[in-house]
Design an enzyme around this catalytic site. Structure first.
Site, PDB file in Angstrom:
ATOM      1  N   LYS A  52       0.849  -1.203   0.000  1.00  0.00           N
ATOM      2  CA  LYS A  52       0.000   0.000   0.000  1.00  0.00           C
ATOM      3  C   LYS A  52       0.879   1.246   0.000  1.00  0.00           C
ATOM      4  CE  LYS A  52      -3.809  -2.492   2.124  1.00  0.00           C
ATOM      5  NZ  LYS A  52      -4.649  -2.812   3.275  1.00  0.00           N
ATOM      6  N   GLN A  96      -4.808  -1.604   9.391  1.00  0.00           N
ATOM      7  CA  GLN A  96      -4.691  -2.932   8.789  1.00  0.00           C
ATOM      8  C   GLN A  96      -5.324  -3.977   9.705  1.00  0.00           C
ATOM      9  OE1 GLN A  96      -3.666  -3.447   5.699  1.00  0.00           O
ATOM     10  NE2 GLN A  96      -3.889  -5.666   5.802  1.00  0.00           N
ATOM     11  N   ASP A 119     -11.078   2.604   3.498  1.00  0.00           N
ATOM     12  CA  ASP A 119     -11.394   1.180   3.356  1.00  0.00           C
ATOM     13  C   ASP A 119     -12.894   0.959   3.103  1.00  0.00           C
ATOM     14  OD1 ASP A 119      -9.340  -0.752   3.455  1.00  0.00           O
ATOM     15  OD2 ASP A 119      -9.003  -0.380   5.590  1.00  0.00           O
TER      16      ASP A 119
HETATM   17  N1  GUN Z   1      -6.978  -7.014   5.903  1.00  0.00           N
HETATM   18  C1  GUN Z   1      -7.335  -7.797   4.854  1.00  0.00           C
HETATM   19  N2  GUN Z   1      -7.917  -7.054   3.881  1.00  0.00           N
HETATM   20  C2  GUN Z   1      -7.941  -5.783   4.340  1.00  0.00           C
HETATM   21  C3  GUN Z   1      -8.408  -4.559   3.786  1.00  0.00           C
HETATM   22  O1  GUN Z   1      -8.961  -4.484   2.676  1.00  0.00           O
HETATM   23  N3  GUN Z   1      -8.250  -3.459   4.569  1.00  0.00           N
HETATM   24  C4  GUN Z   1      -7.672  -3.517   5.798  1.00  0.00           C
HETATM   25  N4  GUN Z   1      -7.566  -2.388   6.488  1.00  0.00           N
HETATM   26  N5  GUN Z   1      -7.222  -4.629   6.338  1.00  0.00           N
HETATM   27  C5  GUN Z   1      -7.357  -5.754   5.601  1.00  0.00           C
END
Ligand code: GUN
Length: 278
Positions: A52, A96, A119
């Protein structure tokens, strides 16, 4: 023989479009900034978080990184989120997941300001998706819609069967397909006669979290098959929830694993970050 939907190429195209837009907005004095919070050192989460941050750097989005100890208290995490909510230089906040067991994930997500919830997990954004309002949409399902659109696959009036009902993928994928005028069926672990359901699908979205669970027997001739799963097999290779070798000859379009839905998640996160400063 199916047409293979190249998620890597489509995600690259989206990132390049965003990079151009970021350069234009920078000239107008606007730069997006994403705050990324990771709690603990789960290796898979570290890979996702690094990817990211790399995507931010590629596009020209600033990123702030917060690496908190596994033992951090819930209150300390909530306090950091409140600070970032009030920081006008920060446009997006991402925590996350998963979080350690002593931290209430729901509370953490609801503490993020909906205007910075890139998100798309906050109740307000989920509500907007389901009522036709404006808001951030969960990145993986938003990526699926882009894969379909950019491959020229029409959705209106098509029967879309979604396997999986998670808040991150299954439910928002179903809501988005409904918004795209598909007729939508959601199946899950308690669905009876799963095969009878999936065989009716013009578009089959598989997000069940079980390696190679869906073979050709579950798929109608000419169906579009979107595989959200990703698993590491004993031989070290990756596979999806779909048994690709079995399904590919029967489908009209299919996403591979890796290189299908996966790369789209980050591209759509970047899209959400840019939309926060548009
Ligand atoms: N963990 C697995 N997929 C995601 C996601 O799309 N966003 C976040 N913040 N954590 C995750």
């Amino acid at each position: 023989m199916a047409h293979i939907i190249d998620g890597k190429a489509i995600s690259q195209q989206i990132k390049d479009e965003l990079k151009e837009e970021a350069a234009r907005l920078k000239e107008a004095g606007k730069t997006a900034c994403l705050a990324v919070i990771q709690v603990g050192k789960d290796p898979a989460s570290s890979v996702y978080v690094n990817n990211k941050k790399k995507a931010c750097a590629y596009i020209g989005i600033e990123s702030l990184s917060y690496e908190l100890e596994e033992t951090v208290s819930e209150e300390e995490l909530l306090s950091l989120i409140r600070d970032l909510n009030g920081n006008p230089a920060v446009n997006g906040i991402l925590v996350q997941l998963p979080l350690p067991a002593h931290i209430d994930e729901f509370k953490v997500i609801q503490t993020i300001s909906p205007e910075k919830d890139v998100d798309g997990f906050h109740e307000k954004n989920v509500g907007a998706l389901n009522t036709g309002g404006k808001g951030f949409v969960s990145c993986t399902p938003a990526g699926i819609i882009q894969l379909l659109k950019r491959s020229g696959i029409s959705t209106a009036g098509k029967h879309c069967v979604v396997i999986g009902r998670s808040n991150i993928v299954g439910k928002p994928a179903a809501a988005l397909m409904l918004r795209e005028n598909a007729t939508v069926t959601i199946c899950h672990s308690r669905t009876q006669n799963l095969k009878e359901m999936t065989r009716q699908a013009d578009i089959l979205i598989v997000a069940m979290g079980r390696p190679k669970a869906i073979d050709a027997d579950y798929v109608k001739d000419g169906a579009v098959v979107i595989d959200v799963g990703i698993h590491r097999m004993e031989n070290g290779k990756l596979c999806g929830d779909v048994d690709y070798a079995s399904v590919e000859p029967k489908a009209s379009y299919i996403t591979p694993v890796p290189g299908g839905v996966g790369p789209m998640t980050i591209a759509m996160l970047m899209e959400n970050c840019m939309s926060a400063i548009r």
